[in-house]
Design a protein around this motif. Structure first.
Motif, PDB file in Angstrom:
ATOM      1  N   VAL A 104       0.834  -1.206   0.000  1.00  0.00           N
ATOM      2  CA  VAL A 104       0.000   0.000   0.000  1.00  0.00           C
ATOM      3  C   VAL A 104       0.866   1.254   0.000  1.00  0.00           C
ATOM      4  O   VAL A 104       0.627   2.205  -0.729  1.00  0.00           O
ATOM      5  CB  VAL A 104      -0.943  -0.002   1.222  1.00  0.00           C
ATOM      6  N   ARG A 105       1.908   1.247   0.835  1.00  0.00           N
ATOM      7  CA  ARG A 105       2.796   2.411   0.916  1.00  0.00           C
ATOM      8  C   ARG A 105       4.128   1.945   1.500  1.00  0.00           C
ATOM      9  O   ARG A 105       4.152   1.147   2.429  1.00  0.00           O
ATOM     10  CB  ARG A 105       2.187   3.493   1.818  1.00  0.00           C
ATOM     11  N   THR A 106       5.213   2.451   0.970  1.00  0.00           N
ATOM     12  CA  THR A 106       6.513   2.172   1.574  1.00  0.00           C
ATOM     13  C   THR A 106       7.109   3.490   2.042  1.00  0.00           C
ATOM     14  O   THR A 106       7.104   4.491   1.325  1.00  0.00           O
ATOM     15  CB  THR A 106       7.469   1.502   0.568  1.00  0.00           C
ATOM     16  N   SER A 162       6.447   0.381   6.383  1.00  0.00           N
ATOM     17  CA  SER A 162       5.721   0.159   5.135  1.00  0.00           C
ATOM     18  C   SER A 162       4.407  -0.531   5.473  1.00  0.00           C
ATOM     19  O   SER A 162       4.312  -1.261   6.457  1.00  0.00           O
ATOM     20  CB  SER A 162       6.547  -0.669   4.148  1.00  0.00           C
ATOM     21  N   THR A 163       3.403  -0.262   4.659  1.00  0.00           N
ATOM     22  CA  THR A 163       2.059  -0.754   4.937  1.00  0.00           C
ATOM     23  C   THR A 163       1.608  -1.662   3.792  1.00  0.00           C
ATOM     24  O   THR A 163       1.825  -1.333   2.623  1.00  0.00           O
ATOM     25  CB  THR A 163       1.079   0.421   5.110  1.00  0.00           C
ATOM     26  N   GLY A 164       1.015  -2.776   4.147  1.00  0.00           N
ATOM     27  CA  GLY A 164       0.552  -3.717   3.143  1.00  0.00           C
ATOM     28  C   GLY A 164      -0.797  -4.307   3.489  1.00  0.00           C
ATOM     29  O   GLY A 164      -1.304  -4.143   4.607  1.00  0.00           O
ATOM     30  N   GLN A 165      -1.356  -4.977   2.517  1.00  0.00           N
ATOM     31  CA  GLN A 165      -2.628  -5.665   2.694  1.00  0.00           C
ATOM     32  C   GLN A 165      -2.458  -7.083   2.163  1.00  0.00           C
ATOM     33  O   GLN A 165      -1.694  -7.319   1.220  1.00  0.00           O
ATOM     34  CB  GLN A 165      -3.719  -4.923   1.928  1.00  0.00           C
ATOM     35  N   ALA A 166      -3.158  -8.019   2.771  1.00  0.00           N
ATOM     36  CA  ALA A 166      -3.097  -9.395   2.287  1.00  0.00           C
ATOM     37  C   ALA A 166      -4.437 -10.076   2.531  1.00  0.00           C
ATOM     38  O   ALA A 166      -5.121  -9.783   3.520  1.00  0.00           O
ATOM     39  CB  ALA A 166      -1.992 -10.172   2.996  1.00  0.00           C
TER      40      ALA A 166
END
Lengths: 283, 283
Positions: free
Chosen positions: A87-89, A94-98
């Motif tokens: 999503v954003r580094t 850093s932000t992610g989705q799974a």
């Protein structure tokens, strides 16, 4: 936890059963193990750790600082696909989705869990600690009891494969339910480790927060307490040795309850905090 | 909170400033108001309430039961777009995702916040309550102080438009920071309402959990404490009248801290629980 041959981080049941294989950019295959089930339900902490491992691979930072999981449908042992999105580094986070998917009987893909998470590098954090939290009082291990000690301590009747993978020694003050006399307090406390002696790391902390018998048992409820949402904050890399997990419920109302977990390591540091919202069926 | 003409749920500053307009299926336009800023930063609870309103429209259930927000980049007052996705609809709960976007100086769309949430119908919940939580002790309102009472209680120097929209009466036991003598305890407690007298509803509870001065002030820190992640559980529809908000921080370490908020209504019910992970700069 004396073991003939102690498993290590990277070479253990937990590591093998949460392994993910990159299939395409951001897409991972995994095989949910039947070893982490209660009856046929796959443990939510084990699922979260598997998703957490995929995100650790997909994101530029290694460690989950905060991860929030929404449980959509019941997972089953067997093959699964994890799709991740960066999503954003940023420099420090850093932000992610799974999301984890499985196929239903007709071959349709069904989403089981969706998570959002921010990852960082625990080893890069400053050492400053200004905490008011102190570890809860735990009786020594030899005064606590685990599922291996008495059949009443198996969390539910029937097969509970997960209890063979865990080393739990539960504070007898939170074991009233096992004797047919729940205390009415929303508390559960246990020493925690993996049965093969593998030490804790940030991914296994995601399991630790959701692996004790539900506090609902001590509040006089029976049966399943399915998680709706679970957020975990990993605050520090855990030291080797057993963990202490303390769970409290303050509010059981309207058919829902929260479970707040604190995890302390052998160096008396608060290494993880979590809260989940779960459904409860008042008996 | 005596008002000449009291605002109502649906007709108030808060309702107008969190309004969203359906532009296309699942897509909403909104205009972030400068009225909910501290210096130039838009309050995170106000942002969450705006996203929460979009999801309430997009999902088949009306009330947020649990909502988790990941704050990606700093929002600014002005136009924004909210894109929602219905992840799963069930009989008692539905789960959705929403992201808020704004345009940067070059006209590129930048994602500000992403949320996952499960919605239900608070009015459909059974009345069963088996809670061990009791409201924290609060001094009577007339012994508490708000930003209107003393300039030292404006949370940060400079413009703080949000303080004019809120009715805060802070427990003096958690006001050491305003007198230059922080207690060192991670606690902040305040009576809470909206300045125009509008009563609380589930959406305004999303604001209430993130509207007090940061607990970090009482731990001797100064400056901004930006939220990384915030999860709120709404447990009950709040009764009319002022709320009590109690925030605690147990662990400030490695440049991060958690803030746990409890919100109690005038009927002594625990109506919301939240936890956030925020960055702190140790001074």
């Amino acid at each position: 936890m004396a073991q003939a041959a102690q498993a290590t981080i990277g070479d253990s049941e937990f590591d093998r059963d949460t392994a993910v294989t990159l299939r395409a950019p951001g897409v991972y295959d995994t095989d949910l193990s039947a070893g982490w089930t209660i009856i046929s339900a796959v443990n939510g902490g084990y699922l979260l750790a598997t998703l957490g491992r995929a995100l650790a691979d997909a994101l530029p930072h290694p460690d989950p600082f905060t991860i929030s999981a929404y449980y959509l449908t019941a997972s089953q042992a067997g093959p699964a696909t994890i799709r991740t999105e960066t999503v954003r580094t940023g420099r420090t986070l850093s932000t992610g989705q799974a999301s984890l998917y499985q196929q239903d009987a007709e071959g349709n893909e069904v989403e089981r869990i969706r998570v959002l998470a921010s990852y960082g590098d625990l080893d890069a954090l400053p050492d400053d600690v200004r905490t008011t939290a102190t570890p809860p009082e735990f009786p020594p291990v030899e005064h606590c009891f685990g599922p291996q000690d008495a059949p009443e301590l198996r969390p539910l009747e029937g097969s509970s494969a997960i209890t063979d993978r865990l080393w739990l020694k539960i504070d007898p003050a939170t074991l009233g339910w096992a004797l047919g006399a729940p205390t009415g307090k929303g508390e559960m406390r246990s020493w925690f480790g993996l049965a093969d002696g593998r030490d804790a790391d940030p991914l296994s902390l995601l399991l630790a927060v959701d692996a004790l018998p539900p506090t609902a048992f001590e509040m006089g409820l029976k049966g399943w307490v399915p998680t709706v949402e679970l957020t975990v904050h990993i605050r520090c890399r855990p030291a080797p040795g057993p963990l202490r997990v303390a769970i409290t419920t303050r509010n059981l109302a309207g058919g829902f309850l929260e479970e707040d977990a604190e995890v302390w390591d052998s160096a008396d540091r608060l290494v993880a905090q979590s809260r989940q919202l779960a459904r409860a069926r008042l008996s």
